[in-house]
Design a protein around this motif. Structure first.
Motif, PDB file in Angstrom:
ATOM      1  N   ARG A  13      13.845 -32.627  53.668  1.00  0.00           N
ATOM      2  CA  ARG A  13      13.762 -33.318  52.373  1.00  0.00           C
ATOM      3  C   ARG A  13      12.322 -33.609  52.003  1.00  0.00           C
ATOM      4  O   ARG A  13      11.449 -33.709  52.856  1.00  0.00           O
ATOM      5  CB  ARG A  13      14.518 -34.649  52.432  1.00  0.00           C
ATOM      6  N   THR A  14      12.134 -33.790  50.708  1.00  0.00           N
ATOM      7  CA  THR A  14      10.847 -34.243  50.197  1.00  0.00           C
ATOM      8  C   THR A  14      10.930 -35.748  49.975  1.00  0.00           C
ATOM      9  O   THR A  14      12.015 -36.328  49.969  1.00  0.00           O
ATOM     10  CB  THR A  14      10.496 -33.554  48.866  1.00  0.00           C
ATOM     11  N   SER A  29       2.643 -30.760  54.073  1.00  0.00           N
ATOM     12  CA  SER A  29       2.692 -30.968  52.629  1.00  0.00           C
ATOM     13  C   SER A  29       2.397 -29.650  51.932  1.00  0.00           C
ATOM     14  O   SER A  29       1.830 -28.730  52.518  1.00  0.00           O
ATOM     15  CB  SER A  29       1.700 -32.048  52.203  1.00  0.00           C
ATOM     16  N   THR A 136       3.269 -32.686  47.677  1.00  0.00           N
ATOM     17  CA  THR A 136       4.602 -33.083  48.117  1.00  0.00           C
ATOM     18  C   THR A 136       4.679 -33.009  49.629  1.00  0.00           C
ATOM     19  O   THR A 136       4.287 -32.006  50.226  1.00  0.00           O
ATOM     20  CB  THR A 136       5.672 -32.155  47.506  1.00  0.00           C
ATOM     21  N   LEU A 138       6.910 -32.773  52.991  1.00  0.00           N
ATOM     22  CA  LEU A 138       8.194 -32.258  53.438  1.00  0.00           C
ATOM     23  C   LEU A 138       8.465 -32.805  54.830  1.00  0.00           C
ATOM     24  O   LEU A 138       7.592 -32.758  55.697  1.00  0.00           O
ATOM     25  CB  LEU A 138       8.122 -30.729  53.474  1.00  0.00           C
TER      26      LEU A 138
END
Length: 174
Positions: A13-14, A29, A136, A138
């Motif tokens: 998931r992020t 990321s 982002t 992860l």
């Protein structure tokens, strides 16, 4: 989805984990970046500002779950910029977008981890990096327990190495 209630061994998931019943390990990321083929930019010019995208062929991604078109991560002076980009093609998977971009059919916005090889060999080049603040994280999450099972440890190590070869091996409870 509820990882524990639905019996999953692990999920990727992020964002920040919010379930205290789960353990988490940061995989790394990534950034979504705007890219095109050198031959596309030779023929159509390189966009210098986000507004220049209005004059370019844009290869867009549509989320299969919602049907919404991905908004490209453009900003100026800390403010998010939103454009209704003209689509020359739209896809709901990354593979065709990579192929179309490499073929010189337009500019696409994709996760850098998905096109690492293309960036290294120069078949795709990024543009508008100064207007892109995307970042982002992860993570892999699994139900909390004292120790990772051997099969889960192998999976986590493999995913970390495959996606983010330089990522730290940190495991933190969340």
């Amino acid at each position: 989805m509820d990882v524990i209630e639905e019996g999953f061994d692990a999920v990727i998931r992020t964002g920040e984990p919010s379930d205290s019943r789960l353990m988490a390990r940061k995989l790394g990321s990534y950034r979504r970046i705007m890219v095109g083929a050198p031959k596309y930019f030779e023929q159509h010019g390189v966009p210098k500002t986000p507004e220049d995208l209005m004059q370019h062929r844009c290869l867009l991604y549509r989320f299969p779950s919602s049907g919404k078109v991905d908004q490209w991560p453009l900003s100026r002076a800390g403010e998010t910029l939103t454009f209704d980009l003209a689509s020359s093609m739209t896809a709901n998977t990354l593979e065709p977008l990579v192929c179309f971009a490499e073929s010189g059919l337009g500019i696409a916005c994709m996760p850098d981890v998905a096109i690492r090889q293309q960036l290294e060999i120069g078949s795709l080049v990024s543009v508008l990096d100064g207007f892109n603040r995307d970042h982002t994280i992860l993570r892999v999450l699994w139900p909390s327990s004292r120790h990772l099972s051997p099969k889960l440890r192998v999976f986590v190590d493999y995913v970390t190495t495959a996606l983010f070869p330089d990522a730290s091996k940190e495991t933190t409870p969340r």
